[in-house]
Design a protein around this motif. Sequence first.
Motif, mmCIF file in Angstrom:
data_model
loop_
_atom_site.group_PDB
_atom_site.id
_atom_site.type_symbol
_atom_site.label_atom_id
_atom_site.label_comp_id
_atom_site.label_asym_id
_atom_site.label_seq_id
_atom_site.Cartn_x
_atom_site.Cartn_y
_atom_site.Cartn_z
ATOM 1 N N LEU A 260 0.798 -1.258 -0.012
ATOM 2 C CA LEU A 260 -0.001 0.167 0.151
ATOM 3 C C LEU A 260 0.842 1.060 0.095
ATOM 4 O O LEU A 260 2.208 1.268 0.618
ATOM 5 N N VAL A 261 0.292 2.239 -0.582
ATOM 6 C CA VAL A 261 1.014 3.660 -0.701
ATOM 7 C C VAL A 261 -0.059 4.616 -0.404
ATOM 8 O O VAL A 261 -1.206 4.517 -0.974
ATOM 9 N N VAL A 262 0.117 5.613 0.529
ATOM 10 C CA VAL A 262 -0.734 6.652 0.981
ATOM 11 C C VAL A 262 -0.103 8.080 0.472
ATOM 12 O O VAL A 262 1.158 8.041 0.232
ATOM 13 N N ARG A 263 -0.830 8.615 -0.790
ATOM 14 C CA ARG A 263 -0.640 9.883 -1.479
ATOM 15 C C ARG A 263 -1.290 10.817 -0.857
ATOM 16 O O ARG A 263 -2.407 10.607 -0.450
ATOM 17 N N GLN A 264 -0.828 12.045 -0.934
ATOM 18 C CA GLN A 264 -1.702 13.010 -0.596
ATOM 19 C C GLN A 264 -2.189 13.798 -2.192
ATOM 20 O O GLN A 264 -1.534 14.263 -2.897
ATOM 21 N N VAL A 265 -3.725 13.801 -1.998
ATOM 22 C CA VAL A 265 -4.270 14.239 -3.311
ATOM 23 C C VAL A 265 -5.051 15.423 -3.049
ATOM 24 O O VAL A 265 -5.546 15.573 -2.093
ATOM 25 N N THR A 266 -5.218 16.139 -4.019
ATOM 26 C CA THR A 266 -5.950 17.391 -3.981
ATOM 27 C C THR A 266 -7.344 16.867 -4.512
ATOM 28 O O THR A 266 -7.612 15.985 -5.005
ATOM 29 N N GLY A 267 -8.297 17.823 -4.070
ATOM 30 C CA GLY A 267 -9.632 18.012 -4.718
ATOM 31 C C GLY A 267 -9.553 17.648 -6.171
ATOM 32 O O GLY A 267 -10.509 16.679 -6.634
ATOM 33 N N THR A 268 -8.794 18.249 -6.712
ATOM 34 C CA THR A 268 -8.807 17.967 -8.553
ATOM 35 C C THR A 268 -8.390 16.956 -8.768
ATOM 36 O O THR A 268 -8.720 16.097 -9.625
ATOM 37 N N VAL A 269 -7.311 16.239 -8.286
ATOM 38 C CA VAL A 269 -6.844 14.861 -8.483
ATOM 39 C C VAL A 269 -7.669 13.901 -8.066
ATOM 40 O O VAL A 269 -8.091 12.897 -8.776
ATOM 41 N N LEU A 270 -8.504 14.062 -7.005
ATOM 42 C CA LEU A 270 -9.553 13.211 -6.350
ATOM 43 C C LEU A 270 -10.585 13.075 -7.654
ATOM 44 O O LEU A 270 -11.124 11.928 -8.056
ATOM 45 N N LYS A 271 -11.123 14.271 -8.198
ATOM 46 C CA LYS A 271 -12.050 14.234 -9.118
ATOM 47 C C LYS A 271 -11.511 13.424 -10.469
ATOM 48 O O LYS A 271 -12.275 12.718 -11.140
ATOM 49 N N THR A 272 -10.147 13.834 -10.819
ATOM 50 C CA THR A 272 -9.754 13.057 -12.106
ATOM 51 C C THR A 272 -9.643 11.553 -11.965
ATOM 52 O O THR A 272 -9.970 10.776 -12.883
ATOM 53 N N ALA A 273 -9.368 11.040 -10.571
ATOM 54 C CA ALA A 273 -9.658 9.808 -10.317
ATOM 55 C C ALA A 273 -10.995 9.102 -10.352
ATOM 56 O O ALA A 273 -11.008 8.198 -10.985
ATOM 57 N N GLY A 332 -19.440 14.871 4.865
ATOM 58 C CA GLY A 332 -20.500 15.957 4.719
ATOM 59 C C GLY A 332 -20.264 17.467 4.357
ATOM 60 O O GLY A 332 -21.058 17.927 3.815
ATOM 61 N N ARG A 333 -18.907 17.651 3.881
ATOM 62 C CA ARG A 333 -18.545 18.924 3.240
ATOM 63 C C ARG A 333 -18.239 18.720 1.738
ATOM 64 O O ARG A 333 -17.289 17.784 1.407
ATOM 65 N N PRO A 334 -18.522 19.533 1.059
ATOM 66 C CA PRO A 334 -18.380 19.422 -0.683
ATOM 67 C C PRO A 334 -16.616 19.396 -0.721
ATOM 68 O O PRO A 334 -16.310 20.524 -0.089
ATOM 69 N N VAL A 335 -16.253 18.822 -1.417
ATOM 70 C CA VAL A 335 -14.924 18.610 -1.617
ATOM 71 C C VAL A 335 -14.644 19.849 -2.735
ATOM 72 O O VAL A 335 -15.102 20.084 -3.777
ATOM 73 N N GLN A 336 -13.553 20.617 -2.452
ATOM 74 C CA GLN A 336 -13.126 21.770 -3.147
ATOM 75 C C GLN A 336 -11.709 21.514 -3.887
ATOM 76 O O GLN A 336 -10.907 20.471 -3.367
ATOM 77 N N PRO A 337 -11.394 22.223 -5.168
ATOM 78 C CA PRO A 337 -10.329 21.777 -5.974
ATOM 79 C C PRO A 337 -8.968 21.859 -4.764
ATOM 80 O O PRO A 337 -8.159 20.847 -5.243
ATOM 81 N N GLU A 338 -8.949 22.954 -4.120
ATOM 82 C CA GLU A 338 -7.712 22.919 -3.417
ATOM 83 C C GLU A 338 -7.645 21.880 -2.120
ATOM 84 O O GLU A 338 -6.442 22.023 -1.472
ATOM 85 N N ASP A 339 -8.712 21.342 -1.644
ATOM 86 C CA ASP A 339 -8.510 20.460 -0.638
ATOM 87 C C ASP A 339 -7.740 19.370 -0.689
ATOM 88 O O ASP A 339 -7.222 19.008 -1.835
#
Length: 398
Positions: A260-273, A332-339
Motif C-alpha cells: 500500500l501507498v498513501v499519497r496526498q491528493v488534492t480535490g482536483t486529483v480526486l475528481k480526476t481519479a 458531509g462537506r463538498p470537496v473543493q479543488p484545493e482540498d
Amino acid sequence: EKLDAECLCANLADDMGELPVRPWRVKTMENGLRVGIVGLCTDWVPRWEKAENLKGFRFLPPMESARKAVEEVQAEGADVLIGLIHSGVERDLTDGHLICETDEHFACRLCEELPFDLLLTAHQHAVIPSGTWAGTHLVQVGCNGARSAIITMDAEDHFSSELVEPERPYEPRGERLELYREMDSFLDTVIGELNRPFTVEDKLEMALHGADLADLFNLVQLEASGAELSCTGLSNTLKSFGPRMTLRDLTVNYPYANTLVVRQVTGTVLKTALEKSASYFDRTPEGKLRVADAFLAPCERHFNYDYFAGVHYVFDLTRPVGDRVTEMTVGGRPVQPEDRFELVMNNFRSGGAGGFEFYTACPVVREVRTELIPLALEYLKKHSPVMLPEKRAYHCIE
C-alpha cells in the motif's frame, strides 16, 4: 539456477553480475537456419516493484537497447529475427488507434522501427492468436498459463499462429498429489466471517451499484494505513463465498502481491481519479449501458475500475466522459479543488500504470510494505464478523 532455459533481456542491467541473463541469442537450426532472439521488458517495472527487490538492477530504455541488440544479432548472420518481449501492443491492431498513451507498451513501435519478423508479446494479458503490425507477426497468449501458441514459419519466411488450450486439467500424481492435498487443506482454512455472503454479479452491475468485496478491501486498507480515503479495484476473475471466508476465497479474489501507498491528493486529483472510474461506462447504439471498450480491449481490465471509500460521490452517466462526477463530499462537506486528502491505494496503482499517471505527481505520505493478503488476515482476525457497510459510498444516475 535450476531453470532449464536461457533468460534473455537486452534492457536489464545487472550491476552485480549475478543473474544469468543475456541480451540476445542466435540459434542454428538443424537445417542451417540461424534464428536470432532478442529479449526485452517494459521499463515500467520500477514503478510498481519494491525498490529493495531491484537493488543492483536497472531497466534501460527498451527501444535503445533493442536497436543495439538487433545490430549485434544481424552481425552474427541471423536469417530470422524474433522478439521475446514482456510488453504489449500500444495500438489496436485492426484500425491503429492508440490504446496506451504511455510508453509502458511498445510492441507496435518495435515493429515499425526494427526488422523483427515475429514478436511474442506479453504484460497486457491480452489474447492475440495471430496479429500483424508493419509487416511483423504478433502473438500474445493471455495469462496464467491458460494457453500456449503454435507458431509456424513456412519456406518463404511467412508466419502463421494459433492458440491452444490444455485438453484436460493438470492431474498431480505421487509426491505432488500429497503436496496438493496438503495445500488444499491449508487453503480451506477459515480465516474470518462477514455479516453477509459475497455474491459475484455481472461486472457492470457491481460497478453501478457497488461490491461488498471492494468494501472489505477498502476497510482493510484504511485501517492498515490510517488514511482518510481509500480506493481499490477488483480482479477480472472473482469467486462468490461466505459468509465464512477461507484463505482460498481471499487469495482467489485478490491474486496480487500488492503493498500500500498513501499519497496526498488534492480535490482536483480526486475528481480526476473518480472520472477515470466513471469512464468505465458506455452505451450501446440503443442507449443501453455497457462496459467501455477501453476496459475490454485489447484485454479485459475491469481492475482499472476503482471503488472508493471515505468520500461520497455521484456519477451522472447521462453526461459525457470526463464530466460525470457531479458530487463529491468528505465528512458531509463538498470537496473543493484545493482540498487535500490522504488517499491509500495499492503500489501498482500508485506507480501510474494503466492510465493513472496523475497519481505520480502527488506526494507520498507513507508506505505500508506489508502485502494486502496478510493485512486482510489480520483485519479479519480482529474484526470478525466484519460488518460491511449497508450504504454504498456512491450512486450512479443512469
